[in-house]
Design a protein around this motif. Structure first.
Motif, PDB file in Angstrom:
ATOM      1  N   ALA A 171      -5.793  13.637  62.232  1.00  0.00           N
ATOM      2  CA  ALA A 171      -5.896  14.575  61.080  1.00  0.00           C
ATOM      3  C   ALA A 171      -7.211  14.025  60.588  1.00  0.00           C
ATOM      4  O   ALA A 171      -8.040  14.874  60.121  1.00  0.00           O
ATOM      5  CB  ALA A 171      -4.665  14.552  60.055  1.00  0.00           C
TER       6      ALA A 171
ATOM      7  N   VAL B 150     -10.310  14.971  62.897  1.00  0.00           N
ATOM      8  CA  VAL B 150     -10.616  16.354  62.810  1.00  0.00           C
ATOM      9  C   VAL B 150     -11.157  16.797  61.896  1.00  0.00           C
ATOM     10  O   VAL B 150     -12.454  17.595  61.439  1.00  0.00           O
ATOM     11  CB  VAL B 150      -9.451  17.210  63.118  1.00  0.00           C
ATOM     12  CG1 VAL B 150      -9.549  18.591  62.979  1.00  0.00           C
ATOM     13  CG2 VAL B 150      -8.883  16.922  64.542  1.00  0.00           C
TER      14      VAL B 150
ATOM     15  N   THR C  99      -9.301  23.852  62.235  1.00  0.00           N
ATOM     16  CA  THR C  99      -7.967  22.821  62.739  1.00  0.00           C
ATOM     17  C   THR C  99      -7.308  23.418  63.883  1.00  0.00           C
ATOM     18  O   THR C  99      -7.097  22.902  64.927  1.00  0.00           O
ATOM     19  CB  THR C  99      -7.143  22.232  61.573  1.00  0.00           C
ATOM     20  OG1 THR C  99      -8.155  21.554  60.648  1.00  0.00           O
ATOM     21  CG2 THR C  99      -6.261  21.515  62.004  1.00  0.00           C
TER      22      THR C  99
ATOM     23  N   ARG D  55      -7.164  22.105  67.920  1.00  0.00           N
ATOM     24  CA  ARG D  55      -5.902  21.670  68.396  1.00  0.00           C
ATOM     25  C   ARG D  55      -5.723  22.381  69.894  1.00  0.00           C
ATOM     26  O   ARG D  55      -5.333  21.873  70.955  1.00  0.00           O
ATOM     27  CB  ARG D  55      -4.581  22.048  67.662  1.00  0.00           C
ATOM     28  CG  ARG D  55      -3.495  21.586  68.154  1.00  0.00           C
ATOM     29  CD  ARG D  55      -2.446  21.901  67.411  1.00  0.00           C
ATOM     30  NE  ARG D  55      -2.227  21.382  65.976  1.00  0.00           N
ATOM     31  CZ  ARG D  55      -2.456  22.239  64.955  1.00  0.00           C
ATOM     32  NH1 ARG D  55      -2.817  23.588  65.142  1.00  0.00           N
ATOM     33  NH2 ARG D  55      -2.516  21.627  63.727  1.00  0.00           N
TER      34      ARG D  55
END
Length: 212
Positions: free
Chosen positions: A84, A87, A170, A174
């Motif tokens: 997290a 990113v 995000t 992913r």
């Protein structure tokens, strides 16, 4: 002193966003100052000129990419907290790199070359969790891998349209990262097909050869 360092980082982050949005030609010191909430004089105090800002952004982008790669291979890939954080730090860098590579400049060329050199060093050093590449040309391997990774950034508008999600978000990151893991994990070609393709490629005539 801490406030001074914070202002410098804020200016750099604003410059990353401005360069990504407007390119080098469209970005101004005054625009960066307004985005950072500081005076143009403070931008010049820390970075001198727009070119100084660009160089600082290049250095920061490259070092961030290097740091995230190192940490990911050392232990971070299995840590959701690390992912997290990585990113969040990486997406602004990707937007910056996407524009820098399209604009083209000696700085962008250095950035790409440095990324190739770092990838070659990482691959040749046997990063934890990774097998050593089975290649006779590690430099070409690293260069093509770097181009594939940077290509996702440069083509993000087309990739986003194809996937139906902004790949520099995000959710988009992913989706792309999971697809890349699948690609890296799969062996799509049989050993026999690979051998035949290698033989055919090595049999191609060299530039200037008579192909009649």
């Amino acid at each position: 002193m801490n406030e001074d360092l914070t202002a410098k980082a804020r200016i750099r982050d604003a410059a990353l966003a401005e360069f990504a949005r407007h390119g080098v030609k469209g970005t101004t010191v005054r625009g960066v100052a307004e985005a950072a909430g500081v005076s143009a004089g403070l931008v010049q105090h820390h970075f001198g000129t727009k070119e100084g800002l660009r160089e600082a952004c290049d250095s920061y982008a490259l070092e961030t990419v290097r740091r995230v790669k190192r940490e990911a291979f050392e232990s971070g890939m299995g840590d959701p907290g690390f992912m997290a954080t990585a990113v969040a730090a990486g997406l602004p860098i990707q937007r910056y790199l996407a524009r820098a590579l399209v604009d083209g400049s000696p700085a962008a060329a250095r950035l790409f070359d440095d990324a190739v050199a770092f990838s070659e060093q990482l691959l040749g050093g046997g990063a934890p969790g990774m097998a050593e590449p089975s290649t006779e040309d590690l430099h070409a391997y690293a260069a093509v891998m770097t181009a594939m990774n940077f290509g996702q950034m440069v083509l993000h508008e087309h990739l986003s349209r194809a996937l139906g999600v902004d790949t520099l978000s995000t959710d988009g990151y992913r989706k792309v990262a999971l697809a890349m893991l699948d690609i890296n994990d799969d062996r799509l070609m049989s050993p026999e097909l690979v051998a035949h393709a290698r033989a055919a490629l090595r049999g191609l005539p060299h530039a200037g050869a008579d192909v009649r």
